[in-house]
Scaffold this motif. Structure first.
Motif, short mmCIF file in Angstrom:
data_model
loop_
_atom_site.label_atom_id
_atom_site.label_comp_id
_atom_site.label_asym_id
_atom_site.label_seq_id
_atom_site.Cartn_x
_atom_site.Cartn_y
_atom_site.Cartn_z
N LEU A 1 0.83 -1.20 0.00
CA LEU A 1 0.00 0.00 0.00
C LEU A 1 0.87 1.25 0.00
O LEU A 1 0.63 2.20 -0.73
CB LEU A 1 -0.84 0.01 1.28
N HIS A 2 1.89 1.18 0.81
CA HIS A 2 2.78 2.32 0.94
C HIS A 2 3.43 2.66 -0.40
O HIS A 2 3.58 3.83 -0.74
CB HIS A 2 3.85 2.01 1.98
N PHE A 3 3.77 1.63 -1.12
CA PHE A 3 4.39 1.84 -2.43
C PHE A 3 3.42 2.59 -3.34
O PHE A 3 3.78 3.57 -3.99
CB PHE A 3 4.78 0.50 -3.05
N ALA A 4 2.17 2.11 -3.37
CA ALA A 4 1.15 2.76 -4.20
C ALA A 4 0.92 4.19 -3.72
O ALA A 4 0.77 5.11 -4.51
CB ALA A 4 -0.14 1.96 -4.15
N PHE A 5 0.92 4.35 -2.43
CA PHE A 5 0.69 5.67 -1.83
C PHE A 5 1.77 6.67 -2.25
O PHE A 5 1.48 7.80 -2.62
CB PHE A 5 0.67 5.51 -0.31
N LYS A 6 3.01 6.18 -2.26
CA LYS A 6 4.12 7.08 -2.60
C LYS A 6 4.03 7.56 -4.04
O LYS A 6 4.50 8.64 -4.38
CB LYS A 6 5.46 6.36 -2.37
N ILE A 7 3.40 6.75 -4.87
CA ILE A 7 3.23 7.16 -6.25
C ILE A 7 2.33 8.39 -6.35
O ILE A 7 2.52 9.27 -7.18
CB ILE A 7 2.68 5.98 -7.10
N TYR A 8 1.34 8.47 -5.44
CA TYR A 8 0.47 9.66 -5.43
C TYR A 8 1.10 10.82 -4.69
O TYR A 8 0.83 11.98 -4.97
CB TYR A 8 -0.86 9.32 -4.75
N ASP A 9 1.93 10.49 -3.76
CA ASP A 9 2.50 11.50 -2.87
C ASP A 9 3.60 12.27 -3.59
O ASP A 9 4.78 12.08 -3.33
CB ASP A 9 3.05 10.79 -1.63
N LEU A 10 3.18 13.14 -4.51
CA LEU A 10 4.15 13.79 -5.38
C LEU A 10 5.17 14.63 -4.63
O LEU A 10 6.35 14.59 -4.94
CB LEU A 10 3.42 14.69 -6.38
N ASP A 11 4.72 15.41 -3.63
CA ASP A 11 5.68 16.26 -2.94
C ASP A 11 6.41 15.50 -1.85
O ASP A 11 7.29 16.04 -1.18
CB ASP A 11 5.01 17.52 -2.39
N ASN A 12 6.06 14.24 -1.67
CA ASN A 12 6.80 13.34 -0.80
C ASN A 12 6.87 13.82 0.65
O ASN A 12 7.86 13.62 1.32
CB ASN A 12 8.22 13.16 -1.36
N ASP A 13 5.80 14.50 1.13
CA ASP A 13 5.84 14.88 2.53
C ASP A 13 5.20 13.80 3.41
O ASP A 13 5.16 13.93 4.62
CB ASP A 13 5.17 16.25 2.77
N GLY A 14 4.71 12.74 2.75
CA GLY A 14 4.17 11.61 3.51
C GLY A 14 2.90 11.93 4.26
O GLY A 14 2.49 11.20 5.14
N LYS A 15 2.31 13.07 3.96
CA LYS A 15 1.21 13.53 4.80
C LYS A 15 -0.16 13.35 4.18
O LYS A 15 -1.10 13.06 4.90
CB LYS A 15 1.40 15.02 5.11
N ILE A 16 -0.25 13.53 2.89
CA ILE A 16 -1.55 13.77 2.25
C ILE A 16 -2.70 13.10 3.01
O ILE A 16 -3.21 13.65 3.95
CB ILE A 16 -1.56 13.33 0.78
N SER A 17 -3.04 11.91 2.64
CA SER A 17 -4.02 11.24 3.49
C SER A 17 -3.88 9.76 3.28
O SER A 17 -4.59 9.15 2.51
CB SER A 17 -5.44 11.70 3.20
N LYS A 18 -2.95 9.24 3.96
CA LYS A 18 -2.70 7.82 3.89
C LYS A 18 -3.97 7.07 4.28
O LYS A 18 -4.32 6.07 3.68
CB LYS A 18 -1.56 7.50 4.86
N GLU A 19 -4.68 7.63 5.26
CA GLU A 19 -5.88 6.95 5.76
C GLU A 19 -6.94 6.87 4.66
O GLU A 19 -7.57 5.84 4.47
CB GLU A 19 -6.44 7.67 6.99
N ASP A 20 -7.10 8.01 3.97
CA ASP A 20 -8.08 8.03 2.88
C ASP A 20 -7.76 6.94 1.88
O ASP A 20 -8.62 6.18 1.46
CB ASP A 20 -8.03 9.37 2.14
N LEU A 21 -6.51 6.91 1.49
CA LEU A 21 -6.10 5.94 0.49
C LEU A 21 -6.39 4.54 0.99
O LEU A 21 -6.93 3.71 0.27
CB LEU A 21 -4.61 6.10 0.19
N MET A 22 -6.04 4.29 2.23
CA MET A 22 -6.25 2.95 2.77
C MET A 22 -7.72 2.59 2.76
O MET A 22 -8.09 1.46 2.49
CB MET A 22 -5.68 2.85 4.18
N GLN A 23 -8.53 3.59 3.05
CA GLN A 23 -9.96 3.34 3.07
C GLN A 23 -10.47 2.99 1.67
O GLN A 23 -11.22 2.05 1.49
CB GLN A 23 -10.67 4.59 3.58
#
Lengths: 153, 419
Positions: free
Chosen positions: A114-136
């Motif tokens: 999941l984290h790998f997929a998440f990082k693809i969206y996380d363009l500015d790479n601050d790790g903040k956006i909404s990991k929870e949203d994505l997981m949901q």
């Protein structure tokens, strides 16, 4: 090339990588062959250009983002140096090992996939956006089936 | 001293009598076939020994058969009947595809030497096989001895004889009046056959009834510069190609002395126009040799056929697809020079190839040049049992054009909801 790759890759390195990533020694040797063939200038590391040289990757709409993943340092969560060594290469690929109860490894869990997929969206790479949203959103997606590649023994 | 001279001349005489002369007459004593049969047995033994020690698999991962990723995504069957929205997990498929490409892709591996089924005793190891058994190590040492000490000097002398006869015959014929066409062709054939013998080429020509007549264009897939040599053993062709520097350039200029070969600078636009005009004139003249073209524009390792450049198909005239299939002859021009390549060839075991002459085809009325090029390419791939790839061979030197990526993005976009 065969001779060179087997001498450069020491037995103890293989063992260490095996423990770290869960790949079998044979798989690691095979990956090393691939790594060296991508490393056209035999620098021992891969640059972004080396990755872009793979045409199938270059046409991938998210090719750039995938390449980025190989240059991110796992521990510091920062965009790392402009080179990728064999260790980083294998560790990144280890996320794609199918999940297997018997050989448990921290790198290929659902979370990591999941984290790998998440990082693809996380363009500015601050790790903040909404990991929870994505997981949901991805709750019902079978990450193990979708984010796995069958590595040959 | 005198003894050495006698021995040396005996050695030369044996080479001339048993290699050069039969080659020039196009006959064979069957020595090469015997030699090849023995080699196959030795390799088979080596393969079995290795396999019993270590399992062999040729690729890194179990890749699903090449399937563009958008194929998995539902398509809009018709407007309104099926609409779908962007979903976050769409990315996952692209992601896996991309990583798979990093591990194992279809294109870049065509530019390095083919992976072999069995170890051919050429390199110390095939992949990761270091020390396997005493027997194999001895076999490998023996192989080195045979290739470097026995075969190499003999082949080198034969090569010199062949090149010598090629160059001298060109110079002599250039002095003669233009009408000596048959003599010209004959001496070419003889020289090329001798040179082919120097690399122990065993060539099988299939479907000889389809061989080209005068004029027209012949196309073939391209593995090495010696494709030309192989094809020239059976019939003379006019060549079109990049002007090369050094030794290769010297041969090019020598050939051009008596025949119509077209050498040009790939990057120069003006040259291209002249080449196109000359090609057109040449094709329409049935008294000239057919033109031989390698439309891939670069050497591929003989496991596949890549995109054919459409340029050569725009001229019209007949096209005869040929297909030489090689042993271990791939030339990676970005890694080794031509001199090194020749040395490797001369110390190779042998060069086994098949040439298929395919029936001639012409541009259909409803076809564009690009479609025609594709049709011929498929035909060649089918005959040679090669993988038919749409990729451009120039990717060896350059990177992918952005249009390709845009097409993929549009493909994906087209599966999404339309407002």
């Amino acid at each position: 090339m065969g001779l060179k790759s087997s001498t450069l890759l020491q037995e103890e390195d293989i063992e260490e990588l095996q423990n770290e990533t869960g790949f079998s020694p044979n798989q690691i040797r095979r990956l090393y062959c691939r790594f060296s063939s991508l490393d056209k200038a035999t620098k021992g590391t891969l640059s972004r250009e080396d990755f872009i040289c793979i045409p199938e990757l270059a046409i991938n709409p998210i090719g750039e983002r995938i390449i980025d993943a190989f240059f991110m340092n796992e521990d510091s969560q920062e965009r790392g140096e402009q080179t990728c060594n064999f260790r980083q290469f294998v560790k990144t690929l280890a996320h794609f090992r199918p999940l297997d109860e018997s050989t448990e490894n921290p790198l290929n869990t659902r979370e990591k996939k999941l984290h790998f997929a998440f990082k693809i969206y996380d363009l500015d790479n601050d790790g903040k956006i909404s990991k929870e949203d994505l997981m949901q959103v991805l709750e019902n997606v079978d990450m193990n089936a979708k984010m796995s590649i069958r590595f040959l023994a | 001293m005198a003894v050495w001279c006698i021995l040396l001349s005996c050695y030369l005489a044996v080479i001339v009598i048993f290699m050069a002369i039969p080659a020039s007459l196009g006959i064979s004593f069957g020595i090469r076939n015997l030699y090849l049969a023995t080699l196959y047995k030795v390799f088979e033994f080596g393969r079995k020994t290795i396999q019993s020690k270590q399992g062999i698999r040729s690729s890194v991962i179990d890749k699903k058969t090449v399937q563009p990723s958008h194929a998995h995504l539902p398509r809009n069957r018709s407007f309104g009947t099926f609409q779908r929205e962007f979903r976050l997990d769409d990315i996952v498929e692209f992601c896996v595809n991309g990583v798979e490409a990093i591990l194992d892709d279809d294109v870049t591996k065509r530019f390095s030497a083919e992976e072999l089924e069995s170890w051919n005793l050429l390199t110390r190891t095939n992949e990761n096989y270091h020390y396997i058994s005493v027997k194999l190590t001895i076999m490998w040492l023996l192989g080195c001895f045979v290739r470097y000490i026995i075969l190499f000097p003999m082949r080198f002398i034969v090569l010199l004889i062949g090149l010598g006869s090629l160059v001298t015959s060109r110079i002599i014929i250039a002095q003669l009046p233009k009408s000596k066409h048959w003599l010209d062709d004959k001496t070419m054939l003889v020289s090329f056959r001798i040179i082919a013998r120097a690399v122990s080429a065993v060539i099988t020509f299939h479907n000889k009834e389809n061989i080209a007549n005068g004029g027209g264009i012949c196309v073939a897939n391209h593995t090495t510069p010696i494709d030309v040599l192989i094809l020239m053993c059976d019939r003379c062709y006019s060549l079109v190609g990049q002007r090369q520097p050094g030794f290769f350039g010297f041969i090019e200029r020598t050939l051009a002395k008596t025949q119509d070969h077209i050498w040009f600078e790939r990057t120069e636009m003006k040259d291209r126009l002249i080449v196109t005009r000359r090609l057109r004139e040449h094709v329409e003249d049935p008294s000239k040799n057919p033109i031989l073209i390698f439309p891939e524009g670069t050497c591929i390792n003989n496991t596949s056929v890549m995109m054919f450049k459409k340029g050569s198909f725009e001229i019209g005239g007949d096209v005869y697809p040929y297909d030489p299939t090689f042993g271990n002859a791939f030339w990676n021009s970005s890694v080794e020079g031509f001199g090194m390549y020749v040395f490797l060839l001369l110390t190779n075991w042998a060069l086994v190839c098949d040439v298929w002459y395919l029936p001639k085809t012409t541009l259909r009325d409803d076809e564009t040049a690009a479609q025609f090029a594709n049709r011929v390419k498929t035909e060649i791939a089918r005959q040679g049992g090669l993988v038919d790839l749409i990729w451009d061979g120039q990717l060896k030197r350059t990177s992918v054009k952005p249009e390709f990526r845009q097409r993929r993005q549009e493909d994906y976009a087209s599966t999404l909801k339309i407002d």
